[in-house]
Design an enzyme around this catalytic site. Sequence first.
Site, PDB file in Angstrom:
ATOM      1  N   LYS A 178      35.917  -7.786 -12.080  1.00 47.01           N
ATOM      2  CA  LYS A 178      35.442  -9.131 -12.425  1.00 47.01           C
ATOM      3  C   LYS A 178      35.359  -9.974 -11.161  1.00 47.01           C
ATOM      4  O   LYS A 178      36.370 -10.285 -10.542  1.00 47.01           O
ATOM      5  CB  LYS A 178      36.352  -9.832 -13.433  1.00 47.01           C
ATOM      6  N   GLY A 230      43.945 -13.572  -5.564  1.00 46.63           N
ATOM      7  CA  GLY A 230      43.597 -14.949  -5.885  1.00 46.63           C
ATOM      8  C   GLY A 230      44.774 -15.869  -5.620  1.00 46.63           C
ATOM      9  O   GLY A 230      45.654 -15.556  -4.811  1.00 46.63           O
ATOM     10  N   SER A 231      44.797 -16.980  -6.322  1.00 43.06           N
ATOM     11  CA  SER A 231      45.816 -17.995  -6.056  1.00 43.06           C
ATOM     12  C   SER A 231      47.175 -17.569  -6.607  1.00 43.06           C
ATOM     13  O   SER A 231      47.260 -16.780  -7.558  1.00 43.06           O
ATOM     14  CB  SER A 231      45.400 -19.313  -6.694  1.00 43.06           C
ATOM     15  N   GLU A 252      47.750  -9.952  -4.768  1.00 44.80           N
ATOM     16  CA  GLU A 252      47.502 -10.417  -3.395  1.00 44.80           C
ATOM     17  C   GLU A 252      47.213 -11.909  -3.505  1.00 44.80           C
ATOM     18  O   GLU A 252      46.134 -12.306  -3.946  1.00 44.80           O
ATOM     19  CB  GLU A 252      46.286  -9.687  -2.801  1.00 44.80           C
ATOM     20  N   CYS A 286      43.247 -15.992   3.116  1.00 47.95           N
ATOM     21  CA  CYS A 286      44.619 -15.977   2.607  1.00 47.95           C
ATOM     22  C   CYS A 286      45.641 -15.850   3.742  1.00 47.95           C
ATOM     23  O   CYS A 286      46.718 -16.425   3.674  1.00 47.95           O
ATOM     24  CB  CYS A 286      44.784 -14.840   1.617  1.00 47.95           C
ATOM     25  N   GLU A 385      49.228 -24.380   0.577  1.00 43.02           N
ATOM     26  CA  GLU A 385      48.007 -23.740   1.071  1.00 43.02           C
ATOM     27  C   GLU A 385      46.818 -24.686   0.855  1.00 43.02           C
ATOM     28  O   GLU A 385      46.527 -25.082  -0.268  1.00 43.02           O
ATOM     29  CB  GLU A 385      47.771 -22.427   0.317  1.00 43.02           C
TER      30      GLU A 385
END
Length: 480
Positions: A178, A230-231, A252, A286, A385
């Site tokens: 996705k 992602g977050s 991750e 990231c 972040e």
Amino acid sequence: MDRIPAPGEPAQLFIDGAFRTAERAESVIEAGTGEPLGSGCAATESEVDLAVSAARAALPGWREVPVAERAAALLRFADALQSRASATRELCSRENGMPLALSRGANGAFPAALLRYYAALIVENGIEETRPSTIGHTIVRREPVGVVAAIIPWNYPQALAAMKFAPALAAGCTMVLKAAPETALDALVFGEAAVEAGLPPGVLNVLAGGPDAGAHLVAHPGIDKVAFTGSTAAGRKIAEVCGRLMRPVTLELGGKSAAIVLDDADLDATIRGLRTASFVNNGQTCHLNSRVLAPRSRYNEVVDAVAALAEGLRVGDPLDAATEVGPLVSARQRSRVLDYIEVGRAEGAKLVAGGSVPADQPHGWFVAPTVFSEVDNSARIAQEEIFGPVLAVIPYDSDDDAVAIANDSEFGLGGSVWSTDVERATDIARAVRTGTIGINDYQLDMGAPFGGVKSSGMGRELGPEGLAAYQVLKSIYRVG
Ligand code: NAD
């Protein structure tokens, strides 16, 4: 892609070896212009269900394909991606604003190279080994974990997808990938290349959509493993669901990595390295080294050099090969970054470069490379972040203090140490709590594990460890 769906046209997804018209479409907006670029799929639950069914149906056949044949299919897939690489990397730069010079590797050469790496590794490692035991011997088998749900963000869409499908397919897994809505278009390239490579239908299914489609996929009863990038916020939700379902998951997530500049560092070389370590992909990375830790004895010198670096970066059209900093991915992301710049000011940090939308960039989602000095590590701009081109330069008093500040973070994904004494720098690197760290540079190595500690995630991608993440071990004890 031969042709991406134009804005307003029906969107496409790739299920069971064929493209189909998506039930819902959502415009993908070009980051550099703010104009519609194409029509992306916003997958519905029933489309996710179809994709999972196709992946499940393909699993028994694909897992039984002999390793050498699977590897050959991955090599054909690599060739098919490679032949499209120049169009793909440009499409990605239009979608997310990544400078073309970076996109060339990340969205062009890297996915094909990674497929080739895992094709070679699965042949070299094999899937069984025999060990002596007290009753005779044991066969240790590395079996595919099953049907994988892979969910990726928009910042490195082709590379992050390849970091999942290359080892998963090599291991004998099938997948539903996705993509994020912002990069729904480039994901279609995988379908086209899969057809050309003759991957069996259902081995790789590709759709795009938002958090709802992602959440439906994660909790789907037909999924055996989740691989998420992602977050941290989304990662926590996914980990909760996977915990309840006892479903293996790789996460991750975000970062707030520190570049530690030692007192003996060659500042010119350090600044050349920070150009990418601290500003790569417009700050939307990231493992960005978004905190620069500078010795108090050289603090002003480092601040001036980092500010000059930021002011000197070429900001502009991501499709111009000379551009070093392009636009952010979306209006929403730009607002978030501008809000953080206000937070920095309100916290009393000193703005020494950037701080606003560049006056010569009226279109697209640009933010000027920004540097704050006089930042305390407890400040929000040092702890949270930002995911944009915003750096905080933080003073430290001793090597131990630098390590303590680097470690005083919720995150632990990347980092770097800059010094003319490589052994001293390596000792400091050993003391930093992080998943990866560079000495006088920061470059991912596809042969070594990549991932985070603390709120930066769980599990590893790349290297042999990235293949093991898609395998389950079975021991067959045999007498004699
Ligand atoms: P995000 O978490 O909002 O979205 C990422 C993906 O997850 C998208 O495809 C989204 O649709 C999907 N998603 C969101 N919520 C979900 C849920 N509850 N269930 C299932 N799917 C869900 O992240 P973002 O803001 O778009 O991306 C930037 C983040 O990604 C940053 O925090 C960045 O550090 C992180 N990132 C990490 C790595 C890494 O390797 N550690 C690499 C790149 C980006």
